[in-house]
Design a protein around this motif. Sequence first.
Motif, PDB file in Angstrom:
ATOM      1  N   ARG A  61      -8.769   0.440   6.929  1.00 49.19           N
ATOM      2  CA  ARG A  61      -7.497   0.575   7.651  1.00 49.19           C
ATOM      3  C   ARG A  61      -6.365   1.119   6.768  1.00 49.19           C
ATOM      4  NH1 ARG A  61      -5.024  -3.792   8.994  1.00 49.19           N
ATOM      5  NH2 ARG A  61      -6.097  -5.211   7.565  1.00 49.19           N
ATOM      6  N   PHE A  62      -6.629   1.275   5.500  1.00 50.51           N
ATOM      7  CA  PHE A  62      -5.589   1.659   4.534  1.00 50.51           C
ATOM      8  C   PHE A  62      -5.789   3.107   4.074  1.00 50.51           C
ATOM      9  CE2 PHE A  62      -4.015  -2.592   4.139  1.00 50.51           C
ATOM     10  CZ  PHE A  62      -5.114  -3.399   4.376  1.00 50.51           C
ATOM     11  N   THR A  63      -4.696   3.865   4.137  1.00 47.22           N
ATOM     12  CA  THR A  63      -4.714   5.244   3.650  1.00 47.22           C
ATOM     13  C   THR A  63      -3.482   5.453   2.796  1.00 47.22           C
ATOM     14  OG1 THR A  63      -5.813   5.983   5.680  1.00 47.22           O
ATOM     15  CG2 THR A  63      -4.815   7.685   4.298  1.00 47.22           C
ATOM     16  N   VAL A  64      -3.685   6.058   1.639  1.00 45.91           N
ATOM     17  CA  VAL A  64      -2.541   6.405   0.799  1.00 45.91           C
ATOM     18  C   VAL A  64      -2.427   7.922   0.768  1.00 45.91           C
ATOM     19  CG1 VAL A  64      -3.945   6.187  -1.318  1.00 45.91           C
ATOM     20  CG2 VAL A  64      -1.462   6.147  -1.470  1.00 45.91           C
ATOM     21  N   SER A  74       2.893   7.265   0.161  1.00 46.60           N
ATOM     22  CA  SER A  74       3.043   6.308   1.249  1.00 46.60           C
ATOM     23  C   SER A  74       1.715   5.619   1.504  1.00 46.60           C
ATOM     24  CB  SER A  74       3.556   6.994   2.516  1.00 46.60           C
ATOM     25  OG  SER A  74       2.646   7.989   2.941  1.00 46.60           O
ATOM     26  N   LEU A  75       1.818   4.407   2.003  1.00 46.41           N
ATOM     27  CA  LEU A  75       0.653   3.618   2.386  1.00 46.41           C
ATOM     28  C   LEU A  75       0.710   3.424   3.899  1.00 46.41           C
ATOM     29  CD1 LEU A  75      -1.795   1.759   1.672  1.00 46.41           C
ATOM     30  CD2 LEU A  75      -0.142  -0.116   1.519  1.00 46.41           C
ATOM     31  N   HIS A  76      -0.349   3.827   4.567  1.00 42.60           N
ATOM     32  CA  HIS A  76      -0.446   3.646   6.001  1.00 42.60           C
ATOM     33  C   HIS A  76      -1.472   2.551   6.294  1.00 42.60           C
ATOM     34  CE1 HIS A  76       1.281   7.785   7.304  1.00 42.60           C
ATOM     35  NE2 HIS A  76       1.785   7.397   6.151  1.00 42.60           N
ATOM     36  N   ILE A  77      -1.081   1.626   7.132  1.00 46.51           N
ATOM     37  CA  ILE A  77      -1.999   0.569   7.554  1.00 46.51           C
ATOM     38  C   ILE A  77      -2.117   0.670   9.069  1.00 46.51           C
ATOM     39  CG2 ILE A  77      -2.507  -1.899   7.521  1.00 46.51           C
ATOM     40  CD1 ILE A  77      -0.403  -2.198   5.285  1.00 46.51           C
ATOM     41  N   VAL A  78      -3.351   0.950   9.512  1.00 50.72           N
ATOM     42  CA  VAL A  78      -3.510   1.056  10.956  1.00 50.72           C
ATOM     43  C   VAL A  78      -4.902   0.592  11.371  1.00 50.72           C
ATOM     44  CG1 VAL A  78      -4.101   3.507  10.689  1.00 50.72           C
ATOM     45  CG2 VAL A  78      -3.410   2.668  12.924  1.00 50.72           C
TER      46      VAL A  78
END
Lengths: 113, 110
Positions: A61-64, A74-78
Amino acid sequence: DQQVKQNSPSLSVQEGRISILNCDYTNSMFDYFLWYKKYPAEGPTFLISISSIKDKNEDGRFTVFLNKSAKHLSLHIVPSQPGDSAVYFCAAITTSGTYKYIFGTGTRLKVLA
Amino acid sequence: DTAVSQTPKYLVTQMGNDKSIKCEQNLGHDTMYWYKQDSKKFLKIMFSYNNKELIINETVPNRFSPKSPDKAHLNLHINSLELGDSAVYFCASSQGSKAFFGQGTRLTVV
């Protein structure tokens, strides 16, 4: 002089939505960036990292994302989950010479159920 | 089988006392660190040791003396404690680009 900055001290997001945490840096010699998650009364735990030669790294779920020209990551949590509620620290290091981790000031993420 | 462990977790002491915080890592890492998280929540590096040798000392007062008896241990001794030393101190170790942190020691000087 803060070489790594997290300008948002806090962020609230609804469960299931995307959380985006931002980090800016000033030192172009940094060649590795990391995100750490910290719960109260615990030490920071490693979450995800990215080398400066890449622009994206994904782990579940984590993308940097890394934008070197803007010196921004940025860190995206989805999707965001209530268990993601914590303080997130961005860190940067130079991998030549001493490994000195420079941390941002942290962003407190609250995921609302 | 905690990777980086530090003791004690909490430490309350009076001004002027001398205290030590111990740190041990069982990851086989060569590099260990002490970080301080102050009241504003900044995580700042204090010291770094590589194979028992000091490699980073971030202008920390010399009341703070790290000791590394072997590469698995990095203890922090603090002399003549002051009110401003109150903070959370984190030990960490790394091999390569990832650092692993201990749970922290909350030091309160009264």
